[in-house]
Design a protein around this motif. Structure first.
Motif, short mmCIF file in Angstrom:
data_model
loop_
_atom_site.label_atom_id
_atom_site.label_comp_id
_atom_site.label_asym_id
_atom_site.label_seq_id
_atom_site.Cartn_x
_atom_site.Cartn_y
_atom_site.Cartn_z
N CYS A 196 82.53 31.47 52.18
CA CYS A 196 82.54 30.31 50.48
C CYS A 196 82.28 31.28 49.73
CB CYS A 196 82.61 29.44 50.84
SG CYS A 196 82.77 28.26 52.43
N MET A 216 78.47 28.11 45.69
CA MET A 216 79.60 28.73 47.13
C MET A 216 78.52 30.27 47.25
SD MET A 216 82.78 28.82 44.90
CE MET A 216 84.26 30.22 46.01
N GLN A 218 86.16 29.35 50.62
CA GLN A 218 86.57 30.25 48.99
C GLN A 218 87.78 29.42 48.61
OE1 GLN A 218 88.66 32.41 47.86
NE2 GLN A 218 88.23 32.99 46.52
#
Length: 357
Positions: free
Chosen positions: A118, A112, A86
């Protein structure tokens, strides 16, 4: 640049030295030099791919408006087998959004959400919101806030402060006040001195002095303590609206409770008294500033020049120029332009001609 160790005809950099050189360049935002040092780092036998270094470089490149190079480093990080998480995604997203490349930033946000470990967090959203606000993409901001709710990501104090500050600067007072109300509803998000300063700056900067004062009292009653920036905002707001008595009262309060004045504080009050035509007070503050070893800058000098010009005191400007010549204060084009304007205002054509030839 680094201590070199030569062994059997080869050149090898010591790890501690080259890493220190790299971090110095990153901190100074010297991106070209930082990338060169990083290439040297990668050539060393002892080099091992490090996600943290990549993230720092990508963040630096974002701040320097180099999104393409940030993308290249992100790909290099993947190619070298570093764990992409992330934090690294957010660094690249920040690089895109800082340069206004929102299509790429939002595309990365989608990526993401579909990548394990993430998922965007409040920090990711806050960074993107800040960039959207910077580019006045207010519709995108509302979309992001709605998405945060749907994703179960709660805005934090930084998110709300970012919104309040940007709405205030854009003079979107309705949005600013509704954001403040929403912030107060959230038990987890307590307003702080940054919230107070942004709100006061917005109302004070637009001349809404009464509203500014009411907000100040409410923040104080909520237990939020002012800092030097708070008082600078109050001084600036009162000075620009001609409320010199209230400005003087703030100055006295700061003195009474031992708030040390900064260069910004002195610049604000020197400019205010110069505009008011109170040269005695303006000069007293300038002397006080010097006695406290606070070095004046071009903002200070321009305020003095404007004050003297408004009062028609050409001889005072000449005295100030003698002071500059004997000091280590550096002046720039802005100061010379101010000087030309001042001489023009007083009809000192010979002095104007001397400056422009």
């Amino acid at each position: 640049m680094a201590v070199i160790e030569k062994k059997k005809g080869s050149t090898r950099l010591f790890p501690g030295t080259v890493l220190e050189a790299l971090h110095e360049r990153i901190a100074a935002l010297r991106w070209e030099s930082a990338l060169k040092v990083f290439e040297l780092l990668r050539e060393q036998l002892w080099y091992r791919p490090n996600s943290a270094i990549y993230v720092k470089l990508i963040v630096m490149l974002g701040k320097c408006k180099q999104p393409e190079k940030a993308q290249s480093l992100f790909q290099a990080m993947i190619d070298e087998g570093c764990i992409v998480n992330q934090e690294s995604y957010t660094a690249l997203l920040s690089a895109y959004s800082r340069s206004g490349l929102f299509r790429k930033a939002f595309s990365l946000l989608d990526e993401m959400r579909s990548t394990p470990n993430c998922h965007p967090d409040v920090y990711t959203y806050s960074i993107l919101i800040k960039s959207c606000l910077h580019f006045h993409e207010f519709d995108k901001v509302q979309s992001l806030l709605s998405e945060m709710v749907s994703q179960g990501v709660k805005p934090n104090t930084v998110t709300y402060n970012t919104l309040i500050d940007a709405y205030g600067k854009a003079k979107r007072f309705v949005d600013m006040e509704s954001t403040l109300v929403e912030m107060l509803r959230q038990r987890e998000c307590k307003p702080d001195v940054w919230t107070m300063n942004s709100t006061l700056r917005a109302f004070g900067g637009s001349g809404q002095i009464e509203t500014m004062e009411k907000c100040y009292e409410k923040f104080l009653s909520a237990g939020i303590q002012p800092n030097i920036k708070t008082f600078n905002i109050l001084l600036d707001s009162y000075g620009k609206t001609g409320n010199y008595k209230k400005m003087s009262a703030v100055m006295e309060y700061m003195q009474k409770y031992h708030f040390s004045w900064s260069l910004v504080t002195y610049n604000i009050v020197i400019d205010a008294f110069g505009r008011a035509g109170d040269l005695n007070q303006m000069e007293f503050l300038f002397r006080l500033m010097q006695s406290e070893s606070i070095k004046p800058n071009c903002v200070t000098l321009c305020s003095l020049v404007r004050g003297y010009a408004q009062a028609g005191k050409a001889e005072k400007i000449r005295g100030l120029l003698r002071y500059i010549e004997s000091s280590d204060v550096t002046v720039d084009t802005v100061f010379f332009n101010c000087l030309v304007d001042a001489y023009g205002m007083m009809g000192c054509l010979a002095e104007m001609k001397e400056l422009t030839t």
